[in-house]
Design a protein around this motif. Structure first.
Motif, PDB file in Angstrom:
ATOM      1  N   GLU A  46      -5.816   2.802  -0.537  1.00 48.71           N
ATOM      2  CA  GLU A  46      -4.648   2.187   0.107  1.00 48.71           C
ATOM      3  C   GLU A  46      -4.254   2.908   1.449  1.00 48.71           C
ATOM      4  OE1 GLU A  46      -3.105  -0.272  -0.845  1.00 48.71           O
ATOM      5  OE2 GLU A  46      -4.236  -0.188  -2.984  1.00 48.71           O
TER       6      GLU A  46
ATOM      7  N   PRO B  38       0.915  -1.289   0.032  1.00 48.30           N
ATOM      8  CA  PRO B  38       0.098   0.039   0.009  1.00 48.30           C
ATOM      9  C   PRO B  38       0.949   1.405  -0.026  1.00 48.30           C
ATOM     10  CG  PRO B  38      -0.126  -1.129   2.023  1.00 48.30           C
ATOM     11  CD  PRO B  38       0.660  -2.023   1.197  1.00 48.30           C
TER      12      PRO B  38
ATOM     13  N   CYS C  95       1.812   1.910  -3.641  1.00 48.06           N
ATOM     14  CA  CYS C  95       0.669   2.425  -4.325  1.00 48.06           C
ATOM     15  C   CYS C  95       0.583   3.848  -4.063  1.00 48.06           C
ATOM     16  CB  CYS C  95      -0.529   1.489  -4.158  1.00 48.06           C
ATOM     17  SG  CYS C  95      -0.450  -0.085  -4.634  1.00 48.06           S
TER      18      CYS C  95
END
Length: 533
Positions: free
Chosen positions: A329, A296, A299
């Motif tokens: 995210e 995450p 991202c």
């Protein structure tokens, strides 16, 4: 008077035996010779000695021989004896009667000693059982004091070191705990003697070979290692001369010392297990942060970099998708962080919750509002599949919950997030109801869906930390990103349920789907006037 009648009752069999013996001898007088009648007297003396004390048995035997001489040995009616033969017979009768009385008295003493030792062995076994069942350091002292007082019928005072206390260099009162009679503290001299007994791990007092002029026994409470305490006993004069009683009292103290050592070892082992579990949680959290949290973060960094570097070349729809990615995210990262920290906190020993009386309807409502707001934010900024339909079903008249509302909200939120990940586009239902299991009443909070469910082999393992199921571990394709996680959500749910005295359960639904249930014990709330007071 009662003691007088008790003595008569104990001596009654001996009197009956002597009466029957003399009646039989008078009946046989003139029918058998004098030697056979003498054997009857010896037999009567032997049987009567089974009930008579040694001194009385010898006196009665002497009196019986003299009476036998008076009644049956010529010249009758006189204590004189004609001939050496009769004198030898009377002497043999008296000797046999006395020897028999001595042997029977010795056997009675041995039998009494055997019964006493058997009783002590049985009491020692029962005492060991009570020590083995004890789980608290402070609860052992009353057991030893009560056992000693039962057998000694005298004052008993105990001094024990505290569980985590080592032997201090000086006699510090705060380093020990006392178990005294009626709360009466020992004198300064007795206290000094107990400390000396504790430090030297040796017994003092009469019959011990050390400081025998002392009127009391000072016995160390020691195990295989160092001494952990001392006992002060004040026996009577006759008890102080009983070496067997002293040995038994010291054996009780030794068993007490072994039990204290066992509890100390168990306490250290539990501390080591807690430390190992805490270290394992820390290592697992570090592993999760170093591995599962990278995706995450990558991202978020990628989407933010694209917005920063390519802002002029992006269309509004592309900007919206990148912004939605950042939000999604970030939310996932926040959930993983919260679950990991909560799992570490709740698995630590001695955790305290902020308990209060809460309404199940308000907790479920808060979870519904959060889930719908999150879905509205995501769907307004990104094109994606229609989210699962979310609804609630609550049993009317639910009692109040004694709980930490924030933790239960997090628990239900985790279950809803899991259902939305693994049961997309299905009806998800949050339910609250009461249930009975045996005589216990529970409040069941559940999140149910119509998804694929969980395989039979994973239905218990999914509640363990960092376990995500075989299907999720090998997931690929468009759903793999949405199902990303560290595998701590359900483990945090179980930790929250356990901290409330409840448990988590998985139940497969009849027509497909899964039901994750939190069973919490139902506690009767206080009355309105008590709450207002």
């Amino acid at each position: 008077m009662a003691r007088y009648f008790k003595t008569l009752f104990e001596l009654a069999p001996a009197g009956l035996i002597w009466g029957a013996t003399w009646w039989l001898m008078f009946w046989l007088d003139g029918r058998v010779n004098l030697a056979n009648m003498a054997m009857l007297l010896v037999l009567g003396a032997a049987l009567a000695s089974l009930w008579l004390p040694l001194a009385r048995a010898i006196l009665v035997s002497l009196g019986s021989v003299l009476l036998f001489n008076w009644c049956f040995v010529s010249p009758r009616g006189s204590l004189t004896v004609e001939g050496n033969q009769h004198l030898l017979l009377l002497a043999a009768m008296l000797a046999l009667s006395c020897v028999t009385a001595l042997l029977i008295a010795s056997l009675r003493r041995q039998a009494a000693l055997a019964r006493r030792q058997a009783g002590q062995a049985e009491r020692l076994r029962a005492f060991n059982d009570s020590l083995r069942e004890a789980r608290d350091w402070a609860s052992l002292a009353p057991l030893l004091q009560a056992e000693m007082q039962t057998q000694l019928d005298a004052s008993v005072q105990l001094m024990l070191l505290h569980q985590d206390q080592t032997l201090p260099q000086q006699n510090l009162p705060e380093a020990v705990q006392w178990q005294t009679d009626g709360g009466q503290a020992p004198s300064a001299e007795q206290s000094a003697g107990l400390w000396q007994c504790l430090r030297l791990a040796q017994a003092f007092g009469p019959g011990t070979g050390r400081f025998e002029e002392q009127p009391a026994w000072y016995l160390p409470i020691r195990g295989r290692g160092a001494s952990l305490g001392a006992a002060l006993l004040q026996p009577s004069r006759s008890q102080a001369l009983d070496a067997g009683l002293l040995t038994h009292m010291q054996l009780l103290c030794t068993q007490m010392g072994l039990a204290l050592e066992r509890l100390a070892t168990e306490h250290l082992a539990q501390l080591a297990r807690d430390e190992a579990a805490s270290q394992a949680n820390r290592n697992a959290l570090l592993a999760a942060i170093s591995h599962d949290f990278r995706t995450p973060l990558a991202c978020i960094m990628g989407a933010a970099s694209s917005l920063l570097d390519q802002d002029a070349r992006l269309s509004p729809a592309q900007r919206a998708r990148l912004a939605a990615t950042i939000i999604d995210e970030t939310e996932a990262l926040n959930n993983m962080t919260a679950n990991s920290l909560q799992l570490a906190r709740l698995d630590a020993p001695g955790v305290l919750l902020r308990l209060d009386w809460e309404s199940a309807e308000e907790i479920v409502g808060a979870v519904l509002r959060r889930a719908r707001q999150r879905h509205a934010t995501l769907t307004s900024n990104a094109d994606g599949p229609t989210a699962s339909e979310l609804q609630a079903r609550l049993e009317p008249g639910l009692p109040l919950l004694r709980c930490d509302a924030l933790l239960l909200t997090q628990l239900l939120g985790n279950l809803v997030d899991n259902a939305q990940k693994y049961a997309p586009r299905s009806c998800i239902e949050i339910s609250a109801r009461t249930a009975l299991e045996g005589s216990a009443r529970f409040i069941v909070l559940a999140v149910r869906d119509r998804g694929p469910g969980v395989g039979l082999a994973w239905r218990e393992r999914i509640f363990e930390a960092f376990q995500r199921g075989a299907e999720q571990q090998h997931a690929a394709g468009p759903d793999a990103t949405s199902r990303r996680g560290a595998g701590v959500g359900l483990a945090a749910c179980r930790a929250i349920a356990n901290a409330h005295g409840g448990r988590m359960r998985y139940r497969a639904r009849r027509h497909g789907g899964a039901s994750f249930e939190c069973w919490l014990p139902s506690v009767t709330p206080p009355q309105a006037e008590e709450m207002s007071a």
